[in-house]
Design a protein around this motif. Sequence first.
Motif, PDB file in Angstrom:
ATOM      1  N   TYR A  33      22.958  -6.817 -13.814  1.00  0.00           N
ATOM      2  CA  TYR A  33      23.973  -7.879 -13.849  1.00  0.00           C
ATOM      3  C   TYR A  33      23.821  -8.803 -15.050  1.00  0.00           C
ATOM      4  CZ  TYR A  33      24.999  -6.020  -9.306  1.00  0.00           C
ATOM      5  OH  TYR A  33      25.339  -5.160  -8.292  1.00  0.00           O
ATOM      6  N   SER A  48      25.023 -19.612 -12.279  1.00  0.00           N
ATOM      7  CA  SER A  48      25.197 -18.668 -11.172  1.00  0.00           C
ATOM      8  C   SER A  48      25.628 -17.292 -11.654  1.00  0.00           C
ATOM      9  CB  SER A  48      26.270 -19.184 -10.201  1.00  0.00           C
ATOM     10  OG  SER A  48      25.868 -20.410  -9.636  1.00  0.00           O
ATOM     11  N   ASN A  50      26.994 -13.620  -9.788  1.00  0.00           N
ATOM     12  CA  ASN A  50      27.351 -12.854  -8.603  1.00  0.00           C
ATOM     13  C   ASN A  50      26.817 -11.442  -8.751  1.00  0.00           C
ATOM     14  OD1 ASN A  50      28.821 -14.965  -7.355  1.00  0.00           O
ATOM     15  ND2 ASN A  50      30.542 -14.539  -8.714  1.00  0.00           N
ATOM     16  N   LEU A  51      26.247 -10.904  -7.651  1.00  0.00           N
ATOM     17  CA  LEU A  51      25.664  -9.574  -7.701  1.00  0.00           C
ATOM     18  C   LEU A  51      25.648  -8.922  -6.331  1.00  0.00           C
ATOM     19  CD1 LEU A  51      22.611 -10.127  -6.420  1.00  0.00           C
ATOM     20  CD2 LEU A  51      22.156 -10.904  -8.712  1.00  0.00           C
ATOM     21  N   GLN A  52      25.218  -7.680  -6.296  1.00  0.00           N
ATOM     22  CA  GLN A  52      24.988  -6.953  -5.051  1.00  0.00           C
ATOM     23  C   GLN A  52      23.475  -6.823  -4.905  1.00  0.00           C
ATOM     24  OE1 GLN A  52      27.336  -5.473  -2.721  1.00  0.00           O
ATOM     25  NE2 GLN A  52      28.602  -6.952  -3.796  1.00  0.00           N
ATOM     26  N   SER A  53      22.946  -7.303  -3.796  1.00  0.00           N
ATOM     27  CA  SER A  53      21.502  -7.236  -3.571  1.00  0.00           C
ATOM     28  C   SER A  53      21.124  -5.877  -3.002  1.00  0.00           C
ATOM     29  CB  SER A  53      21.084  -8.334  -2.593  1.00  0.00           C
ATOM     30  OG  SER A  53      21.713  -8.132  -1.336  1.00  0.00           O
ATOM     31  N   SER A  93      23.574 -16.181   0.091  1.00  0.00           N
ATOM     32  CA  SER A  93      24.236 -14.999   0.647  1.00  0.00           C
ATOM     33  C   SER A  93      24.437 -15.188   2.139  1.00  0.00           C
ATOM     34  CB  SER A  93      23.381 -13.753   0.395  1.00  0.00           C
ATOM     35  OG  SER A  93      23.985 -12.612   0.955  1.00  0.00           O
ATOM     36  N   ASN A 119      18.110 -17.706   3.163  1.00  0.00           N
ATOM     37  CA  ASN A 119      18.147 -17.471   1.721  1.00  0.00           C
ATOM     38  C   ASN A 119      16.794 -17.735   1.066  1.00  0.00           C
ATOM     39  OD1 ASN A 119      20.949 -16.766   1.350  1.00  0.00           O
ATOM     40  ND2 ASN A 119      21.416 -18.882   1.888  1.00  0.00           N
ATOM     41  N   THR A 146      26.595  -8.746  -0.828  1.00  0.00           N
ATOM     42  CA  THR A 146      27.078  -9.688  -1.824  1.00  0.00           C
ATOM     43  C   THR A 146      26.174 -10.920  -1.831  1.00  0.00           C
ATOM     44  OG1 THR A 146      29.331  -8.934  -1.487  1.00  0.00           O
ATOM     45  CG2 THR A 146      29.060 -11.087  -2.521  1.00  0.00           C
ATOM     46  N   ALA A 147      25.781 -11.351  -3.027  1.00  0.00           N
ATOM     47  CA  ALA A 147      24.891 -12.507  -3.156  1.00  0.00           C
ATOM     48  C   ALA A 147      25.189 -13.230  -4.472  1.00  0.00           C
ATOM     49  CB  ALA A 147      23.438 -12.065  -3.112  1.00  0.00           C
ATOM     50  N   THR A 148      24.766 -14.489  -4.532  1.00  0.00           N
ATOM     51  CA  THR A 148      24.871 -15.264  -5.762  1.00  0.00           C
ATOM     52  C   THR A 148      23.477 -15.737  -6.143  1.00  0.00           C
ATOM     53  OG1 THR A 148      27.094 -16.011  -5.189  1.00  0.00           O
ATOM     54  CG2 THR A 148      25.925 -17.261  -6.885  1.00  0.00           C
ATOM     55  N   GLN A 150      21.171 -18.121  -8.244  1.00  0.00           N
ATOM     56  CA  GLN A 150      21.347 -19.448  -8.837  1.00  0.00           C
ATOM     57  C   GLN A 150      20.070 -19.852  -9.560  1.00  0.00           C
ATOM     58  OE1 GLN A 150      22.468 -21.581  -5.254  1.00  0.00           O
ATOM     59  NE2 GLN A 150      24.622 -21.348  -5.763  1.00  0.00           N
TER      60      GLN A 150
END
Length: 157
Positions: A33, A48, A50-53, A93, A119, A146-148, A150
Amino acid sequence: MNTVFKIAAMAAMTVAAHAIPAAAQDTGGTPAYGEIDLSSGFTPDPYSVNLQSGGSVAASELGSSCSGFIANNPDFRLRYSSGSLPLIISVASDADTTLVINAPDGRWYCNDDGGEGLNPSLRFEKPMSGRYEIWVGTYSDSSFETATLQISELVSE
């Protein structure tokens, strides 16, 4: 010809016997990412992503304090120039995620529920300048959530 073959075979066995096992994680791999350079006092704060964990590698292979499943390559790479502020890396998330960081000192730092709710969050009080390789994990090797991610110097978890 037989002698040449024996010498080559012995040389190959010697190299194999002295090989050091590779770490499960590729800290030099291309982050899935992206990456960024941030210096102390950066804006916006938090930064921030955004990604897929998740992934297929058990983070526990890195140490007993690490949990979840992560990818082989980092999810994100931070090159950071430190100052007097702390560095806080956390995940937001709806899923139960984990956080794995390879810091500039080469050590692994892991967290599960150190942030809000389920989290993860890691706070470096006196952060080092250098490269932070960051993975966000999940509790199933077949689950991608889905996760952010930071990155902050001001947010206190």
